[in-house]
Design a protein around this motif. Structure first.
Motif, PDB file in Angstrom:
ATOM      1  N   GLU A 247     -24.522   7.335  31.809  1.00  0.00           N
ATOM      2  CA  GLU A 247     -23.644   8.281  31.123  1.00  0.00           C
ATOM      3  C   GLU A 247     -22.211   8.206  31.669  1.00  0.00           C
ATOM      4  OE1 GLU A 247     -26.543   9.022  32.488  1.00  0.00           O
ATOM      5  OE2 GLU A 247     -27.772   9.260  30.680  1.00  0.00           O
ATOM      6  N   GLU A 248     -22.094   7.990  32.973  1.00  0.00           N
ATOM      7  CA  GLU A 248     -20.761   7.879  33.569  1.00  0.00           C
ATOM      8  C   GLU A 248     -20.052   6.614  33.101  1.00  0.00           C
ATOM      9  OE1 GLU A 248     -22.424   8.313  37.621  1.00  0.00           O
ATOM     10  OE2 GLU A 248     -20.922   9.876  37.891  1.00  0.00           O
ATOM     11  N   VAL A 249     -20.825   5.557  32.928  1.00  0.00           N
ATOM     12  CA  VAL A 249     -20.237   4.308  32.428  1.00  0.00           C
ATOM     13  C   VAL A 249     -19.748   4.503  30.999  1.00  0.00           C
ATOM     14  CG1 VAL A 249     -20.653   1.877  31.923  1.00  0.00           C
ATOM     15  CG2 VAL A 249     -21.718   2.925  33.931  1.00  0.00           C
ATOM     16  N   ARG A 250     -20.565   5.157  30.167  1.00  0.00           N
ATOM     17  CA  ARG A 250     -20.166   5.400  28.774  1.00  0.00           C
ATOM     18  C   ARG A 250     -18.910   6.275  28.705  1.00  0.00           C
ATOM     19  NH1 ARG A 250     -25.907   5.647  28.243  1.00  0.00           N
ATOM     20  NH2 ARG A 250     -26.693   3.966  26.885  1.00  0.00           N
TER      21      ARG A 250
ATOM     22  N   THR B  17     -22.615  -3.157  25.182  1.00  0.00           N
ATOM     23  CA  THR B  17     -23.945  -2.897  24.648  1.00  0.00           C
ATOM     24  C   THR B  17     -24.721  -2.034  25.642  1.00  0.00           C
ATOM     25  OG1 THR B  17     -24.915  -4.860  25.677  1.00  0.00           O
ATOM     26  CG2 THR B  17     -23.910  -5.141  23.504  1.00  0.00           C
ATOM     27  N   ASP B  18     -25.841  -1.497  25.196  1.00  0.00           N
ATOM     28  CA  ASP B  18     -26.676  -0.679  26.083  1.00  0.00           C
ATOM     29  C   ASP B  18     -27.148  -1.494  27.290  1.00  0.00           C
ATOM     30  OD1 ASP B  18     -26.390   1.502  24.441  1.00  0.00           O
ATOM     31  OD2 ASP B  18     -28.286   1.208  23.383  1.00  0.00           O
ATOM     32  N   ALA B  19     -27.492  -2.757  27.048  1.00  0.00           N
ATOM     33  CA  ALA B  19     -27.954  -3.609  28.145  1.00  0.00           C
ATOM     34  C   ALA B  19     -26.841  -3.837  29.164  1.00  0.00           C
ATOM     35  CB  ALA B  19     -28.450  -4.948  27.601  1.00  0.00           C
TER      36      ALA B  19
ATOM     37  N   ILE C  52     -24.285  -1.844  29.700  1.00  0.00           N
ATOM     38  CA  ILE C  52     -24.048  -0.569  30.376  1.00  0.00           C
ATOM     39  C   ILE C  52     -25.057  -0.373  31.502  1.00  0.00           C
ATOM     40  CG2 ILE C  52     -24.224   1.934  30.097  1.00  0.00           C
ATOM     41  CD1 ILE C  52     -22.906   1.620  27.368  1.00  0.00           C
ATOM     42  N   ASP C  53     -26.315  -0.742  31.245  1.00  0.00           N
ATOM     43  CA  ASP C  53     -27.341  -0.624  32.280  1.00  0.00           C
ATOM     44  C   ASP C  53     -27.032  -1.543  33.460  1.00  0.00           C
ATOM     45  OD1 ASP C  53     -28.733   1.250  30.821  1.00  0.00           O
ATOM     46  OD2 ASP C  53     -30.089  -0.220  29.896  1.00  0.00           O
ATOM     47  N   VAL C  54     -26.519  -2.739  33.175  1.00  0.00           N
ATOM     48  CA  VAL C  54     -26.155  -3.674  34.255  1.00  0.00           C
ATOM     49  C   VAL C  54     -25.040  -3.089  35.103  1.00  0.00           C
ATOM     50  CG1 VAL C  54     -25.121  -5.924  34.765  1.00  0.00           C
ATOM     51  CG2 VAL C  54     -26.917  -5.748  33.035  1.00  0.00           C
ATOM     52  N   VAL C  55     -24.018  -2.539  34.453  1.00  0.00           N
ATOM     53  CA  VAL C  55     -22.895  -1.945  35.174  1.00  0.00           C
ATOM     54  C   VAL C  55     -23.370  -0.768  36.019  1.00  0.00           C
ATOM     55  CG1 VAL C  55     -20.706  -0.730  34.932  1.00  0.00           C
ATOM     56  CG2 VAL C  55     -21.219  -2.680  33.461  1.00  0.00           C
ATOM     57  N   ALA C  56     -24.188   0.097  35.429  1.00  0.00           N
ATOM     58  CA  ALA C  56     -24.670   1.280  36.140  1.00  0.00           C
ATOM     59  C   ALA C  56     -25.491   0.888  37.360  1.00  0.00           C
ATOM     60  CB  ALA C  56     -25.504   2.144  35.200  1.00  0.00           C
ATOM     61  N   THR C  57     -26.317  -0.134  37.208  1.00  0.00           N
ATOM     62  CA  THR C  57     -27.150  -0.577  38.335  1.00  0.00           C
ATOM     63  C   THR C  57     -26.300  -1.171  39.451  1.00  0.00           C
ATOM     64  OG1 THR C  57     -29.008  -1.040  36.856  1.00  0.00           O
ATOM     65  CG2 THR C  57     -29.041  -2.096  39.021  1.00  0.00           C
TER      66      THR C  57
END
Length: 311
Positions: free
Chosen positions: A187-190, A171-173, A175-180
């Motif tokens: 975008e790199e995570v996606r 989910t977007d949430a 993805i934000d956790v992974v990126a942080t």
């Protein structure tokens, strides 16, 4: 079978006779965990005997006392589906290489020095016997790939606990956790998530796509730092010093010094308030604040020596 000596060292003509073969894995692990640990003095003595006199019995004692480290480290790599016994065996090879190269005059314990060699052998074994999808070609991409793979398993477990149907796509949430946590862009995570949903292709570098990174092993990012043996040992040592160590050090003081240290340093709140001041203690004992400070300094030095001996 010979038994351990009173000093805790293993005294065996054939040190390896103390553990069963790896074919019986449970018996092997049980036996390894019962082996006595060497004191720092014993470790230094055996290491010097090996280095100066080529004493193989001393080498055996060093190896035996650290077999449990190999077992603990190998558990971090069970997710690859390779036999645990094989991982342990490769780790034991790394341990023996570490013992052979260990310099007792460097001021470090063998447990810290050996960990690198143990992991190196296990890494080499996995890279030779396991193939990953080639979704990452650079060092940064490989780090993201392996961490993302691990974190997705964590999200799946969280969803299961919350009785939520897990989806393969983050989910977007999430993805934000992974990126942080990985300090990368969403975008790199996606992009990596898209690559993960591709197919299985060779991950190991080949001569055709040589870019100077063939020697890099993404496996370095797979182990869980929270269960890294050296960190766990250090944490246990800190906990012991903060409990039994402090209590032992306090017992080495006379009653007045013990109370001064307790009131000044131990009976305080998290914000630093609550302890008695030098002047308050001085009034209670009928001496000057400077005298209380001198007693405190002497007591702290004595406690430091007691803690060093305890450690």
């Amino acid at each position: 079978m010979d038994t351990a000596s009173s000093s805790g060292a293993v005294a065996l003509a054939n040190p390896w006779a103390v553990v069963p073969p790896l074919g019986n894995l449970d018996a092997y692990i049980t036996a390894v965990n019962r082996l006595p640990m060497l004191t720092q003095e014993e470790e230094q003595r055996f290491a010097r005997e090996l280095r100066d006199d080529d004493n193989l019995e001393a080498a055996g004692k060093l190896v035996l006392s650290h077999l449990r480290l190999v077992v603990s480290t190998s558990r971090q790599y069970l997710g690859y589906g390779l036999p645990h016994a094989d991982l342990i065996q490769e780790g034991n090879v790394g341990l023996m290489k570490a013992v052979k190269r260990f310099n007792p005059d460097q001021g470090v314990r063998l447990v810290s020095y050996a960990l690198h060699w143990i992991k190196a052998e296990i890494h080499e074994y996995i890279l030779k016997n396991w193939r990953l999808v080639k979704v990452a070609t650079t060092k940064a991409q490989r780090k993201l790939f392996f961490n993302l793979r691990s974190m997705k398993q964590g999200f799946k477990a969280e969803d299961a606990e919350a009785d939520i149907t897990h989806r393969d796509v983050l989910t977007d949430a999430q993805i934000d956790v992974v990126a942080t946590q990985l300090n990368v862009k969403p975008e790199e995570v996606r992009e990596m998530e898209t690559r993960l949903s591709g197919g299985d292709v060779l991950l190991d570098p080949t001569p055709a796509d040589s870019d100077g990174e063939q020697a890099f092993g993404p496996i370095a990012y797979l182990s869980d730092a929270h269960h890294e043996p050296t960190a766990m040992i250090e944490s246990a040592q800190r906990d012991a010093l903060a409990t039994e160590g402090i209590a032992t050090a306090l017992k080495s003081l006379d009653e007045r010094s013990r109370r001064i240290v307790t009131e000044r340093w131990l009976n305080v709140n998290d914000d630093g308030s609550g302890g008695m001041t030098l002047h308050e203690l001085a009034a209670e004992y009928g001496v000057s604040a400077e005298r209380i400070r001198q007693i405190e300094v002497a007591a702290m030095k004595k406690m430091k020596a007691a803690l060093a001996e305890y450690a």
